[in-house]
Design an enzyme around this catalytic site. Sequence first.
Site, PDB file in Angstrom:
ATOM      1  N   ASP A  32     -25.875  21.059  45.380  1.00 44.26           N
ATOM      2  CA  ASP A  32     -25.354  19.888  44.815  1.00 44.26           C
ATOM      3  C   ASP A  32     -24.044  20.206  44.046  1.00 44.26           C
ATOM      4  O   ASP A  32     -23.875  21.285  43.520  1.00 44.26           O
ATOM      5  CB  ASP A  32     -26.378  19.541  43.530  1.00 44.26           C
ATOM      6  CG  ASP A  32     -26.165  18.153  43.144  1.00 44.26           C
ATOM      7  OD1 ASP A  32     -27.314  17.492  43.382  1.00 44.26           O
ATOM      8  OD2 ASP A  32     -25.000  17.729  42.720  1.00 44.26           O
ATOM      9  N   TYR A 141     -22.143   0.505  51.053  1.00 46.55           N
ATOM     10  CA  TYR A 141     -23.250   1.522  50.952  1.00 46.55           C
ATOM     11  C   TYR A 141     -24.224   1.471  51.992  1.00 46.55           C
ATOM     12  O   TYR A 141     -24.638   2.718  52.702  1.00 46.55           O
ATOM     13  CB  TYR A 141     -23.916   1.421  49.372  1.00 46.55           C
ATOM     14  CG  TYR A 141     -25.082   2.073  49.456  1.00 46.55           C
ATOM     15  CD1 TYR A 141     -25.223   3.513  49.319  1.00 46.55           C
ATOM     16  CD2 TYR A 141     -26.331   1.579  49.230  1.00 46.55           C
ATOM     17  CE1 TYR A 141     -26.586   3.955  49.279  1.00 46.55           C
ATOM     18  CE2 TYR A 141     -27.821   2.082  49.171  1.00 46.55           C
ATOM     19  CZ  TYR A 141     -27.652   3.402  49.131  1.00 46.55           C
ATOM     20  OH  TYR A 141     -28.765   4.265  49.223  1.00 46.55           O
TER      21      TYR A 141
END
Length: 324
Positions: A32, A141
């Site tokens: 991450d 998106y």
Amino acid sequence: MPKILVTGGAGYIGSHTCHVLAENGYDVVVVDNLSRGYQHNVPRERLRVLSLSETSELARIMVEERVDAVVHFAAYIAVGESAAEPELYFSNNVGGSLSLFAAMHEAGVRKLVFSSTAAVYGTPESVPIPESAPYAPVSVYGESKVMVEKILAWLDELRGLRSVCLRYFNACGAAWQAGLGEEHEPETHLIPLLIRAIETGKPITLFGNDYPTPDGTCIRDYIHVMDLARAHVTALEYLLAGGTSDRFNCGTGKGHSVLEVLRAVEEISGRKVPYVWGARRAGDPAELVANSSRLQRKLGWAPQNAELTGIVTSAWKYTTRRSD
Ligand code: UDP
């Protein structure tokens, strides 16, 4: 136990999935870059702070850690922001995924669970929506997730990469006992915003009361994040057992209107939610409800926390850190 690399494991659904993976005895390594996720969601020893664009480094981690499969969450998720910054969304969501898939190819990892979305369907012709409904995204998106699903179909054929795409409906709730919950900045989702309105006294704007639904507000399929997390583990087990590539809807099959959710928050908190009516939000269909029967039938998954009151209670407890 198999070793699982989780991208975006410091984010909302990713952190809950890591929690369930660990509970089931899996060895987990999280990648991450902490651009939207939070360090406190991941035990320090599990976290590699790294962007998905670092292909060789990703491949090195996969080889060194002997990774068996990947669960891929890392992506930007705000529909409104995706319209304002389309290049950023395509680059991060599609470009980042491509780099990850190249690293997997280099490292010889051939199993992946992908975090997809009901936004791939856009405004559906009918509800509940089956997986056979056509791709018709109405946001950048949604389009970015369609693109990755299509890339995965090619990589299945050309690289033998077996993947399961899970198309989520409205993820919500929290594993508050484990200190995990929903935390987006800026927050755009209904339940955290209703709770925030109570806490701050600043009214939430409800987007439209003239939809063709019984109370005029939009209907959505709200699914507990822990049920979603369990769906990822189920999909992973299926792939590790030799399952072929597939895609599944992930919802409860039950719809709730914005006003029903607001009333649930009022009931659980014992407080009034201050709100004002606003215009419809662009791209919001009147009703989105999943037909998740394939996931139930083929993988044996069923939601365990489908009641709205339980979902809202967990979100309320996470936000207010109340333990009773
Ligand atoms: N919503 C709203 N006010 C807000 C945020 C959301 O009225 O400030 C409504 C939104 O129009 C939709 C529902 O709440 O009908 C769920 O929206 P959310 O953004 O949580 O999830 P989405 O359905 O967009 O994935």
